[in-house]
Write a protein that holds these residues in place. Structure first.
Motif, short mmCIF file in Angstrom:
data_model
loop_
_atom_site.label_atom_id
_atom_site.label_comp_id
_atom_site.label_asym_id
_atom_site.label_seq_id
_atom_site.Cartn_x
_atom_site.Cartn_y
_atom_site.Cartn_z
N MET A 1 0.85 -1.19 0.00
CA MET A 1 0.00 0.00 0.00
C MET A 1 0.89 1.24 0.00
O MET A 1 1.88 1.29 0.70
N GLN A 2 0.48 2.21 -0.80
CA GLN A 2 1.25 3.44 -0.88
C GLN A 2 1.04 4.29 0.36
O GLN A 2 0.11 4.08 1.13
N SER A 3 1.93 5.27 0.54
CA SER A 3 1.90 6.15 1.71
C SER A 3 2.00 7.60 1.25
O SER A 3 2.71 7.91 0.28
N LEU A 4 1.33 8.48 1.96
CA LEU A 4 1.42 9.90 1.67
C LEU A 4 2.82 10.43 1.95
O LEU A 4 3.20 11.49 1.47
N PHE A 5 3.62 9.67 2.68
CA PHE A 5 4.99 10.08 2.97
C PHE A 5 5.94 9.77 1.81
O PHE A 5 7.09 10.18 1.84
N GLU A 6 5.47 9.05 0.79
CA GLU A 6 6.28 8.77 -0.40
C GLU A 6 6.10 9.94 -1.37
O GLU A 6 4.97 10.25 -1.77
N PRO A 7 7.18 10.61 -1.75
CA PRO A 7 7.05 11.80 -2.61
C PRO A 7 6.25 11.58 -3.89
O PRO A 7 5.42 12.41 -4.25
N ARG A 8 6.47 10.48 -4.58
CA ARG A 8 5.75 10.25 -5.85
C ARG A 8 4.25 10.03 -5.59
O ARG A 8 3.41 10.57 -6.31
N ARG A 10 2.54 11.20 -3.11
CA ARG A 10 2.00 12.50 -2.72
C ARG A 10 1.80 13.39 -3.94
O ARG A 10 0.78 14.07 -4.07
N GLN A 11 2.74 13.40 -4.86
CA GLN A 11 2.61 14.20 -6.08
C GLN A 11 1.38 13.79 -6.88
O GLN A 11 0.62 14.64 -7.35
N VAL A 12 1.18 12.50 -7.03
CA VAL A 12 0.03 12.00 -7.77
C VAL A 12 -1.27 12.40 -7.07
O VAL A 12 -2.24 12.82 -7.71
N VAL A 13 -1.30 12.30 -5.75
CA VAL A 13 -2.48 12.71 -4.99
C VAL A 13 -2.76 14.20 -5.21
O VAL A 13 -3.90 14.60 -5.44
N GLU A 106 0.85 18.64 2.35
CA GLU A 106 2.28 18.92 2.46
C GLU A 106 2.73 19.04 3.91
O GLU A 106 3.79 18.54 4.28
N ARG A 107 1.94 19.68 4.74
CA ARG A 107 2.29 19.81 6.16
C ARG A 107 2.39 18.45 6.84
O ARG A 107 3.33 18.17 7.57
N PHE A 135 -3.60 8.02 5.49
CA PHE A 135 -3.86 9.26 4.74
C PHE A 135 -4.01 8.96 3.25
O PHE A 135 -4.93 9.44 2.60
N TYR A 136 -3.08 8.18 2.72
CA TYR A 136 -3.14 7.86 1.29
C TYR A 136 -4.43 7.11 0.96
O TYR A 136 -5.12 7.44 -0.01
N LYS A 137 -4.74 6.11 1.75
CA LYS A 137 -5.91 5.28 1.48
C LYS A 137 -7.20 6.10 1.59
O LYS A 137 -8.11 5.95 0.78
N HIS A 138 -7.27 7.00 2.57
CA HIS A 138 -8.44 7.85 2.75
C HIS A 138 -8.59 8.80 1.56
O HIS A 138 -9.69 8.96 1.00
#
Length: 148
Positions: A1-8, A10-13, A106-107, A135-138
């Motif tokens: 599962m992806q994470s919002l802490f992964e830069p890529r 987060r960019q896609v989100v 971002e914060r 966060f990513y999943k939500h």
């Protein structure tokens, strides 16, 4: 599962958030796009201690069930109940709520591992890694809800 802490991830989100429109229709559920922005933003504000949310009693607040729901199991469409505090804030102007969510992403993502995280009202005490996946999943869940 992806994470919002992964830069890529987060960019896609962030790019997907940019494709939202205020009049977007949900593919399931009753939430509006403006309400979704405040809902997700409030979850992030709760996680970093800026919004008090009462705990929701139940088995999801304990391992291993909370880990399974966060990391493994798919989320049901239109079935989950959020704590009322995460649905209470009325949306304001679209541009302001949209910008606020992007800033919160971002914060939250830039918080160092040494900083404390609030207890999740649904999942109890979870790790920073769990928060990143949650966060990513939500976000992914609700962005899919609005077709982005």
């Amino acid at each position: 599962m992806q994470s919002l802490f992964e830069p890529r991830a987060r960019q896609v989100v962030q790019e997907r958030i940019d494709r939202l429109t205020p009049d977007g229709r949900p593919l399931w559920g009753k939430m509006t796009a403006p309400r979704m922005l405040t809902h997700i933003g409030d979850q992030m504000r709760q996680a970093i201690g800026e919004l008090e949310v009462a705990p929701v009693p139940g088995p999801l607040a304990h391992r291993p069930l909370n880990w399974l729901v966060i990391h493994v199991l798919p989320w049901p469409k239109g079935k989950a109940q959020s704590p009322p505090e995460l649905l209470a804030r009325e949306p304001s102007a679209w541009a302001a709520d949209h910008a606020e969510l992007k800033q919160l992403v971002e914060r939250v993502a830039s918080r160092g591992p040494e900083l404390a995280w609030a207890r999740s009202p649904v999942f109890g005490r979870i790790t920073r890694k769990d928060w990143g996946v949650l966060f990513y999943k939500h976000l992914d869940h609700h962005l899919r809800q609005f077709g982005v």
